[in-house]
Design a protein around this motif. Structure first.
Motif, PDB file in Angstrom:
ATOM      1  N   ALA A  43       0.840  -1.201   0.000  1.00  0.00           N
ATOM      2  CA  ALA A  43       0.000   0.000   0.000  1.00  0.00           C
ATOM      3  C   ALA A  43       0.872   1.247   0.000  1.00  0.00           C
ATOM      4  N   CYS A  44       0.227   2.379  -0.175  1.00  0.00           N
ATOM      5  CA  CYS A  44       0.927   3.665  -0.167  1.00  0.00           C
ATOM      6  C   CYS A  44       1.241   4.079   1.271  1.00  0.00           C
ATOM      7  N   CYS A  45       2.252   4.932   1.438  1.00  0.00           N
ATOM      8  CA  CYS A  45       2.581   5.466   2.764  1.00  0.00           C
ATOM      9  C   CYS A  45       1.505   6.406   3.287  1.00  0.00           C
ATOM     10  N   ASP A  46       0.622   6.845   2.428  1.00  0.00           N
ATOM     11  CA  ASP A  46      -0.404   7.836   2.775  1.00  0.00           C
ATOM     12  C   ASP A  46      -1.079   7.495   4.104  1.00  0.00           C
ATOM     13  N   SER A  47      -1.154   8.490   4.994  1.00  0.00           N
ATOM     14  CA  SER A  47      -1.653   8.252   6.357  1.00  0.00           C
ATOM     15  C   SER A  47      -3.135   7.877   6.401  1.00  0.00           C
ATOM     16  N   VAL A  68       5.900   4.899  -1.363  1.00  0.00           N
ATOM     17  CA  VAL A  68       5.207   5.997  -2.040  1.00  0.00           C
ATOM     18  C   VAL A  68       4.489   5.459  -3.275  1.00  0.00           C
ATOM     19  N   ALA A  69       3.185   5.601  -3.298  1.00  0.00           N
ATOM     20  CA  ALA A  69       2.321   5.228  -4.428  1.00  0.00           C
ATOM     21  C   ALA A  69       2.249   3.720  -4.687  1.00  0.00           C
ATOM     22  N   ASN A  70       2.562   2.926  -3.660  1.00  0.00           N
ATOM     23  CA  ASN A  70       2.434   1.451  -3.758  1.00  0.00           C
ATOM     24  C   ASN A  70       2.959   0.877  -5.070  1.00  0.00           C
ATOM     25  N   GLY A 104      -3.889   0.497  -4.294  1.00  0.00           N
ATOM     26  CA  GLY A 104      -3.728   1.926  -4.551  1.00  0.00           C
ATOM     27  C   GLY A 104      -4.858   2.695  -3.892  1.00  0.00           C
ATOM     28  N   HIS A 105      -4.858   4.006  -4.064  1.00  0.00           N
ATOM     29  CA  HIS A 105      -5.927   4.790  -3.430  1.00  0.00           C
ATOM     30  C   HIS A 105      -6.167   6.097  -4.169  1.00  0.00           C
ATOM     31  N   GLY A 106      -7.344   6.666  -3.922  1.00  0.00           N
ATOM     32  CA  GLY A 106      -7.700   7.945  -4.510  1.00  0.00           C
ATOM     33  C   GLY A 106      -6.899   9.084  -3.897  1.00  0.00           C
ATOM     34  N   ARG A 107      -6.735  10.162  -4.655  1.00  0.00           N
ATOM     35  CA  ARG A 107      -6.039  11.372  -4.209  1.00  0.00           C
ATOM     36  C   ARG A 107      -4.608  11.080  -3.767  1.00  0.00           C
ATOM     37  N   CYS A 108      -3.930  10.169  -4.480  1.00  0.00           N
ATOM     38  CA  CYS A 108      -2.559   9.789  -4.118  1.00  0.00           C
ATOM     39  C   CYS A 108      -1.582  10.900  -4.514  1.00  0.00           C
ATOM     40  N   GLY A 109      -0.827  11.394  -3.531  1.00  0.00           N
ATOM     41  CA  GLY A 109       0.118  12.478  -3.785  1.00  0.00           C
ATOM     42  C   GLY A 109       1.238  12.074  -4.734  1.00  0.00           C
ATOM     43  N   GLY A 110       1.687  10.825  -4.632  1.00  0.00           N
ATOM     44  CA  GLY A 110       2.749  10.346  -5.519  1.00  0.00           C
ATOM     45  C   GLY A 110       2.281  10.331  -6.967  1.00  0.00           C
TER      46      GLY A 110
HETATM   47 ZN   LIG Z   1      -0.594   7.512  -2.190  1.00  0.00          ZN
END
Ligand SMILES: [Zn+2]
Length: 215
Positions: A43-47, A68-70, A104-110
């Motif tokens: 998964a992404c590092c996103d909190s 970052v960004a899985n 993955g996920h929505g609104r991913c910064g990477g």
């Molecule tokens: Zn992300």
């Protein structure tokens, strides 16, 4: 100066007096027997996208790798440092997980960074995120050039394309390819929408993302 930030101490206090007490037998058994998770999640590092939260998983249940960004880089046994590949090797060869899920996920910064800074224009010279996201720069450049799509549509498209790309790269690892061909390891894709909580799963036959039946 506190040893740790106050909110971490407060959270730990809740954990050690609450969940750890109610699950202490389980923790002791995991300590005695070792971990045996059947599923690895990348998964992404996103909190906002912790797999343990999304899948309501307890200790010992998921082997989680976050970057970052899985993204999964291709198999490159070149003597360099490859943390993602090391985690994959451990999960597949030592733990013998039965499933690998790239989430993955929505609104991913990477992904947003990859779309707004293409390979010809890195975030900054020698930066790490630009180099890391260049793993998907051919797809990012193509999607970024699609003027028919809105900014949000481009992001969702690349978030899902990158999941398929990472799954394809998983198959460049000989140990993964062999186990998948033998039916001992299944590769899955998933996409979590932070704003609605919706989970989408990749249809292996078509590569499309669908809402799974959750009963
Ligand atoms: Zn992300």
């Amino acid at each position: 100066m506190p040893l740790l930030p106050d909110h971490l101490i407060a959270g730990y206090r809740n954990f050690i007096t609450g969940r750890y007490v109610s699950e202490s037998d389980h923790y002791r058994s995991l300590a005695r027997e070792g971990q045996a998770p059947e599923t690895m999640i990348i998964a992404c590092c996103d909190s906002r996208t912790a797999p343990e939260t999304v899948f309501d998983a307890g200790p010992g249940e998921l082997f989680v790798l976050r970057n970052v960004a899985n993204l999964i880089p291709p198999y490159e046994p070149d003597g360099e440092y490859h943390s993602t590949s090391a985690a994959l090797e451990f999960a597949v060869q030592s733990l013998k997980v039965k499933n690998i899920v790239v989430m993955g996920h929505g609104r991913c910064g990477g992904i947003k960074a990859a779309l707004s800074h293409n390979s010809a224009m890195p975030l900054s010279p020698g930066d790490f995120i630009g180099k890391w996201m260049s793993l998907i720069s051919p797809a990012a450049d193509t999607v970024a050039a699609s003027t028919m799509m809105t900014t949000g549509e481009r992001a969702t498209a690349l978030e899902r394309i990158s999941i398929r790309y990472s799954i394809a790269n998983l198959r460049t690892f000989p140990c993964i390819k062999i186990l998948e061909d033998k039916g001992k390891l299944a590769l899955h894709g998933a996409w979590f929408d932070v704003s609605t909580g919706e989970l989408w799963a990749m249809n292996k036959a078509t590569g499309d993302f669908e809402r799974p039946e959750i009963g």
